[in-house]
Design a protein around this motif. Structure first.
Motif, PDB file in Angstrom:
ATOM      1  N   LEU A  16     -83.281  26.001 -68.817  1.00 41.88           N
ATOM      2  CA  LEU A  16     -84.190  25.326 -67.889  1.00 41.88           C
ATOM      3  C   LEU A  16     -85.334  26.261 -67.471  1.00 41.88           C
ATOM      4  N   ASN A  17     -86.529  25.697 -67.472  1.00 40.54           N
ATOM      5  CA  ASN A  17     -87.768  26.399 -67.073  1.00 40.54           C
ATOM      6  C   ASN A  17     -88.235  27.457 -68.077  1.00 40.54           C
ATOM      7  N   LYS A  18     -87.527  27.577 -69.212  1.00 37.17           N
ATOM      8  CA  LYS A  18     -87.981  28.521 -70.226  1.00 37.17           C
ATOM      9  C   LYS A  18     -89.223  27.959 -70.916  1.00 37.17           C
ATOM     10  N   LYS A  19     -90.152  28.868 -71.239  1.00 42.12           N
ATOM     11  CA  LYS A  19     -91.383  28.473 -71.910  1.00 42.12           C
ATOM     12  C   LYS A  19     -91.169  28.380 -73.416  1.00 42.12           C
ATOM     13  N   VAL A  20     -91.764  27.355 -74.003  1.00 40.91           N
ATOM     14  CA  VAL A  20     -91.676  27.170 -75.447  1.00 40.91           C
ATOM     15  C   VAL A  20     -93.060  26.843 -75.994  1.00 40.91           C
TER      16      VAL A  20
END
Length: 285
Positions: free
Chosen positions: A4-8
């Motif tokens: 969750l909330n990780k940038k991709v």
């Protein structure tokens, strides 16, 4: 694994942030629109995690999942091959059944030694013994006459008693899939249903020589060598008929009657026309 909330980064939609994911789906907010992808498959082609530590863990997960997928595919292939072989065996079995002609003496009487008696009734199978001479010496005897119409009669004679005292211990139809000509190990397994064991009292009333006679020497009651011999289908039917009358327990009596009827059907015997026993012992009296 919490993403969750990780940038991709996506090759087409640009940079986004993970807002939801499960074991099979992942949702990413690209600013103007949210997109849902298959997880973790999308990371193999379209998505890149910007967090290196999380990306490394994800790669490990993808490798494990790919390994599991390959194992599943291999298992499916093995199951498919096994099913193909079973189909071939069934086809071969049906062909043998279609071409099978009833032999008038396709029943087996087996001589149980004390140690074999326990095995016969605990495992419900017998071993036909080894070939004693010739080029195949030491190899298992192949009970080639036995087929789906065959039954195996279990008998014993104490060493201090004459042969005429041989008693019947029990009987079973051969296993539903058994064909003697195909047997390589000499093991004859029992049918899943049609199998009967006699009590000591019942066995004392069932003398083998009341039914069996060697037509070449009808006056003799001898069994010198060998673990088994073949005998007449009608004789076996007589034994089964008498067992059905002998059994007193309602369940055993019902099974014995069903056994008798099944045997007659498999051997094309009319039970109403079945003669009375005329074995060597009956002829002497």
């Amino acid at each position: 694994m919490n993403l969750l909330n990780k940038k991709v980064t996506h090759e087409r939609f640009g940079t986004g942030s993970i807002v939801d994911h499960s074991d099979s789906r992942i949702e990413i907010d690209f600013g103007e629109d949210n997109k849902t992808f298959v997880f973790p498959d999308a990371f193999e082609k379209h998505l890149v995690l910007q967090d290196e530590s999380a990306a490394h863990s994800l790669e490990e997960m993808i490798r494990e999942k790919e390994s599991e997928r390959r194992e599943e595919e291999l298992q499916k292939e093995e199951e498919k091959e096994l099913e193909r072989k079973k189909h071939e065996l069934r086809a071969e079995h049906e062909k043998l059944m279609k071409n099978h002609k009833l032999h008038p003496e396709s029943q087996m009487v087996f001589w149980c030694e004390p140690e074999e008696k326990q095995l016969a009734f605990s495992k419900w199978k017998v071993y036909s013994g080894e070939i004693k001479s010739g080029k195949n010496k030491g190899k298992p005897n192949k009970p080639s006459r036995l087929h789906q119409n065959s039954a195996v009669l279990l008998t014993e004679r104490n060493s201090d008693m004459p042969e005429k005292e041989r008693k019947i211990l029990g009987v079973f139809m051969v296993n539903e899939e058994f064909i003697g000509k195909q047997s390589e190990d000499g093991i004859v397994p029992a049918h899943s249903v049609y199998r009967l064991q006699l009590t000591e009292q019942e066995s004392a009333r069932m003398n083998f020589w009341n039914y069996y006679v060697n037509e070449k020497s009808p006056e003799k009651m001898t069994w010198n060598t060998g673990k088994y011999r073949y005998f007449d289908n009608t004789m076996m039917a007589q034994i089964l008929r008498d067992l059905a009358s002998l059994k007193k327990d309602p369940e055993e009596q019902e099974l014995a009657q069903q056994f008798f009827e099944h045997f007659c059907k498999m051997n094309q015997i009319m039970d109403q026309e079945l003669p009375q026993p005329d074995g060597a012992l009956m002829r002497k009296s």
